[in-house]
Scaffold this motif. Structure first.
Motif, mmCIF file in Angstrom:
data_model
loop_
_atom_site.group_PDB
_atom_site.id
_atom_site.type_symbol
_atom_site.label_atom_id
_atom_site.label_comp_id
_atom_site.label_asym_id
_atom_site.label_seq_id
_atom_site.Cartn_x
_atom_site.Cartn_y
_atom_site.Cartn_z
ATOM 1 N N PHE A 206 0.889 -1.176 0.000
ATOM 2 C CA PHE A 206 0.000 0.000 0.000
ATOM 3 C C PHE A 206 0.917 1.213 0.000
ATOM 4 O O PHE A 206 1.489 1.527 1.044
ATOM 5 C CB PHE A 206 -0.876 0.022 1.247
ATOM 6 N N VAL B 44 4.107 1.067 2.105
ATOM 7 C CA VAL B 44 3.978 0.045 3.155
ATOM 8 C C VAL B 44 3.930 -1.323 2.487
ATOM 9 O O VAL B 44 2.978 -1.644 1.772
ATOM 10 C CB VAL B 44 2.683 0.245 3.982
ATOM 11 N N ALA C 126 2.930 -4.519 2.796
ATOM 12 C CA ALA C 126 2.095 -5.310 3.699
ATOM 13 C C ALA C 126 2.373 -6.798 3.549
ATOM 14 O O ALA C 126 2.341 -7.538 4.525
ATOM 15 C CB ALA C 126 0.623 -5.014 3.436
ATOM 16 N N ASP D 87 2.371 -10.625 14.913
ATOM 17 C CA ASP D 87 2.078 -9.403 15.662
ATOM 18 C C ASP D 87 1.119 -8.479 14.914
ATOM 19 O O ASP D 87 0.852 -8.688 13.734
ATOM 20 C CB ASP D 87 3.379 -8.649 15.954
ATOM 21 N N ASN D 88 0.663 -7.454 15.584
ATOM 22 C CA ASN D 88 -0.183 -6.450 14.933
ATOM 23 C C ASN D 88 0.574 -5.854 13.744
ATOM 24 O O ASN D 88 1.754 -5.544 13.843
ATOM 25 C CB ASN D 88 -0.538 -5.319 15.899
ATOM 26 N N GLY D 89 -0.127 -5.759 12.630
ATOM 27 C CA GLY D 89 0.499 -5.175 11.449
ATOM 28 C C GLY D 89 1.384 -6.128 10.680
ATOM 29 O O GLY D 89 2.064 -5.722 9.740
ATOM 30 N N ALA D 90 1.386 -7.408 11.046
ATOM 31 C CA ALA D 90 2.250 -8.376 10.362
ATOM 32 C C ALA D 90 1.776 -8.664 8.942
ATOM 33 O O ALA D 90 2.545 -9.118 8.098
ATOM 34 C CB ALA D 90 2.318 -9.668 11.165
ATOM 35 N N GLY D 91 0.506 -8.400 8.673
ATOM 36 C CA GLY D 91 -0.019 -8.614 7.331
ATOM 37 C C GLY D 91 -1.050 -9.724 7.237
ATOM 38 O O GLY D 91 -1.466 -10.106 6.136
ATOM 39 N N LYS D 92 -1.498 -10.220 8.367
ATOM 40 C CA LYS D 92 -2.434 -11.342 8.371
ATOM 41 C C LYS D 92 -3.752 -10.986 7.682
ATOM 42 O O LYS D 92 -4.219 -11.692 6.788
ATOM 43 C CB LYS D 92 -2.720 -11.794 9.815
ATOM 44 N N SER D 93 -4.342 -9.866 8.107
ATOM 45 C CA SER D 93 -5.631 -9.481 7.520
ATOM 46 C C SER D 93 -5.478 -9.180 6.033
ATOM 47 O O SER D 93 -6.377 -9.478 5.235
ATOM 48 C CB SER D 93 -6.191 -8.259 8.231
ATOM 49 N N THR D 94 -4.341 -8.601 5.669
ATOM 50 C CA THR D 94 -4.120 -8.285 4.260
ATOM 51 C C THR D 94 -4.086 -9.567 3.432
ATOM 52 O O THR D 94 -4.685 -9.645 2.353
ATOM 53 C CB THR D 94 -2.809 -7.497 4.096
ATOM 54 N N ARG E 77 -7.505 -10.855 3.027
ATOM 55 C CA ARG E 77 -8.281 -10.090 2.052
ATOM 56 C C ARG E 77 -7.906 -10.455 0.626
ATOM 57 O O ARG E 77 -8.716 -10.325 -0.282
ATOM 58 C CB ARG E 77 -8.063 -8.585 2.275
ATOM 59 N N GLN F 126 -12.336 -9.145 10.319
ATOM 60 C CA GLN F 126 -11.939 -8.619 11.622
ATOM 61 C C GLN F 126 -12.883 -7.509 12.051
ATOM 62 O O GLN F 126 -13.290 -7.415 13.188
ATOM 63 C CB GLN F 126 -10.505 -8.091 11.531
ATOM 64 N N GLU G 88 -9.559 -13.249 13.663
ATOM 65 C CA GLU G 88 -9.736 -12.980 15.093
ATOM 66 C C GLU G 88 -11.205 -13.087 15.531
ATOM 67 O O GLU G 88 -11.792 -12.119 16.005
ATOM 68 C CB GLU G 88 -9.174 -11.607 15.444
ATOM 69 N N HIS H 29 -4.653 -14.198 18.096
ATOM 70 C CA HIS H 29 -3.541 -13.773 18.943
ATOM 71 C C HIS H 29 -3.495 -14.611 20.212
ATOM 72 O O HIS H 29 -2.665 -14.385 21.076
ATOM 73 C CB HIS H 29 -3.701 -12.298 19.330
#
Ligand SMILES: Nc1ncnc2c1ncn2[C@@H]1O[C@H](COP(=O)(O)OP(=O)(O)OP(=O)(O)O)[C@@H](O)[C@H]1O
Ligand SMILES: [Mg+2]
Lengths: 252, 346
Positions: A19, A22, A24, A43-50, A53, A91, A176, A208
């Protein structure tokens, strides 16, 4: 380690997505075995949700391929993914507050009746089916005629999961699913996740909660800063090892 | 699409023991509030029914102040006068329900009026002229929708632009001059009807019923509410929100074309007038009718009652010989009051 005979329902190969500046996802490769619960941690921001998607058709990978049931797929939108049997519990809980529970359960899968192209909603059939769907959940959900706005976080999550489990989906992705839930509701959702596997669904679970991951999953993939850094069979690893892989204190 | 087999696998292998977990009894729907007078004490009751309550109060006040108000003749003329606004309001309601706003409705109608006038002046028949009006207005609507959905420009800016473009085009095409339209059919249409309902009002009422059915009884309607309620949630289920956007602006355009025909029938001429009041009143009627300005919540009948209320307000003030100058002032006060009240909606 991984049994070579297991069929892969999803095969992600070298997928990258940025992005702006970034990054991702950077050349992420992993597989989901059919009929298993696969956990994705990081961790948060690791790219899991991306990554999720990308698999569910919201984002398009800038490079790399995603195969579903052995054939490369190029989903243009979430509808393409849903048609193949990929349902996602997002999420941010992708429910429409101002619609009722039954309308959300059937969103873009509405039942209609009518003659030829002139079709009207079959509201009665949808309400009845929604009642049945919701009653299979151990989580207490108010009448299907109530607006989602009035539901608690746990009840919303239950509705989202209920929607994903329906419609003869093959792969259910959960980002999550128990993050907003109390102890009892978490236990019930975990029960539901196991039941999904028993009923033959493949599940991709982002969490998590390490004890949850150890309890439920068959395979764990670890992401760190946009990369998939390790994969383990759950039976052959420990919560401590996963934590050290996530933080990077231990390399693959 | 209708025959999607809906058989959640999770349900297939249920064991009877888990059918009803004892600790999770299903609560009743809404807690039933006591008697009707309990309802009256809740401000949300007044907020939810602002338009209809306002209409009843206005009718009562004007009836007391001027006995002419509640005569059959006057009611008849209120309904006819309201019909153009009702048609525009239905379009505006579709747009606002999808979380947009159509600032170009009135100018689009004006362009339709001019298209009608040009066709008529060239000797085209009534039907061809009417089709010209609808086609011209629809084109503006489609353009709005495509620019907003595909061009990803905000609704406000696009329709502000097309407001100017459409009224500019109307002036250029008509050279700023009115064309008188003398058609017996149109005169009959606007002066006759069934019982106390003039034909223009009947047209508006039919469109309103159609709109209601589309909104609440079709997949498109549900997808429209989902788009207005939460664009991301709608997209995640695979709904093409871009298509919904194009559709609502197209509908608004078509209805502006119909309104153009009603306006010509009423005025008997094709004039490049600005019609700004129609724009303001269409938005005002939608707000009065309890539609959420952020989309996703509301109905068609609410805005129609809103349109009737605004028409009654104008009619009553005129009957009482209040200067025309006070009318926008009164409308403004009513709309702001309604917006304040709507903050207490459930
Ligand atoms: N739509 C977007 N636009 C810009 N940046 C984005 C977007 N979505 C995600 N990112 C960025 O990509 C990175 C990965 O985000 P992602 O949501 O995938 O993380 P995550 O692993 O799901 O984290 P969490 O555990 O907090 O949910 C983050 O740096 C995030 O800021
Ligand atoms: Mg995430």
């Amino acid at each position: 380690m991984t049994a070579t005979l297991t069929k892969h329902i999803v095969d992600v190969q070298d997928v990258s997505l940025a992005f702006g500046n970034v990054k991702a996802l950077q050349t992420v490769s992993l597989t989901l075995a059919e009929g298993e619960i696969t956990a994705l941690v990081g961790d948060n921001g690791a790219g899991k949700s991306t990554l999720v998607r990308c698999i569910s058709g919201i984002h398009k990978p800038q490079s790399g391929t995603i195969s579903f049931e052995g054939t490369p797929v190029h989903f243009r939108n979430p509808e393409d993914a849903r048609e193949k049997g990929i349902e996602t519990v997002h999420q941010n809980l992708a429910l429409v507050d101002d619609l009722t529970v039954w309308q959300n359960l059937f969103l873009n899968r509405e039942l209609t009746r009518g003659i030829g192209p002139i079709r009207f909603l079959d509201r009665k059939a949808m309400k009845e089916a929604a009642d049945r769907m919701v009653s299979t959940l151990a989580v207490n959900v108010p009448a299907v005629k109530s607006k989602v706005r009035r539901l608690s976080g746990g009840q919303r999550q239950a509705v989202s999961i209920c929607r994903a489990a329906g419609f003869s989906s093959k792969l259910v992705i959960m980002d999550e699913p128990t993050a907003a839930l109390g102890v009892q509701e978490t236990a019930k959702v975990e029960e539901l996740i196991l039941k999904l596997r028993n009923d033959g669904h493949s599940v991709l679970l982002i969490s998590h909660n390490f004890s949850q991951v150890m309890r439920l999953s068959d395979q764990v993939w670890v992401m760190r800063a946009g990369r998939c850094v390790a994969g383990r069979r759950t039976t052959e690893t420990s919560g401590d090892e996963i934590v050290s892989l996530i933080t990077g204190s231990r390399e693959n | 699409m209708s025959s999607i087999s809906h058989n959640p696998p999770a349900q297939a292998q249920r064991t009877p023991t888990t059918v009803n977990t004892p600790e999770s009894p299903r609560p009743k729907t809404a807690p039933k509030s006591g008697a009707w007078h309990e309802d009256l004490k809740r401000i949300s009751f007044w907020a939810d029914h602002a338009a209809i309550i306002g209409l009843v109060i206005l009718v009562a006040v004007f009836t007391v102040l001027n006995p002419v108000f509640l005569t059959v003749g006057n009611i008849q003329s209120i309904l006819i006068a309201a019909s153009i606004l009702i048609v525009l309001t239905i379009g505006q309601a579709f747009v606002i329900l999808s979380d947009g706003i159509d600032l170009s409705v009135a100018s689009t109608m004006t362009l339709g009026v001019i298209a009608f006038g040009i066709a008529y002046a060239q000797g085209a028949g009534l039907v061809v002229s009417m089709i010209s009006a609808v086609v011209a207005s629809t084109l503006v609507g489609v353009l709005n929708g495509v620019l907003i959905a595909k061009g990803k420009i905000t609704d406000f800016i696009v329709t502000l632009g097309s407001l100017s473009v459409a009224s500019g085009l109307a002036l250029v095409l008509s050279d700023g001059k009115p064309t008188s339209i003398t058609s017996v059919e149109l005169i009959n249409f606007s002066t006759h009807g069934v019982l106390i309902f003039g034909f223009p009002f009947i047209v508006a009422a039919i469109l309103a019923v159609l709109a209601h059915v589309v909104l609440f009884r079709t997949r498109f309607g549900t997808h429209l509410f989902a788009t207005g309620g939460s664009k991301e949630a709608a997209q995640a289920t695979g709904i093409s929100t871009a298509r919904i956007k194009v559709a609502v602006y197209t509908i608004s355009g078509v209805l502006a074309g119909v309104a153009a025909i009603l306006l010509i029938a009423r005025v008997g001429a094709s004039e490049p007038a600005a019609n700004t009041t129609f724009l303001l009143n269409s938005v005002a009627a939608v707000v009065l009718g309890g539609v959420s300005l952020t989309g996703g919540r509301g109905s068609v009948f609410g805005p129609i009652v809103g349109a009737l209320l605004l028409t009654v307000l104008t009619n009553g003030l005129t009957l009482m010989n209040v200067s025309q100058f006070y009318q926008p002032l009164a409308v403004g006060v009513v709309v702001i009051l309604a917006a304040l009240l709507s903050r207490f909606q459930k």
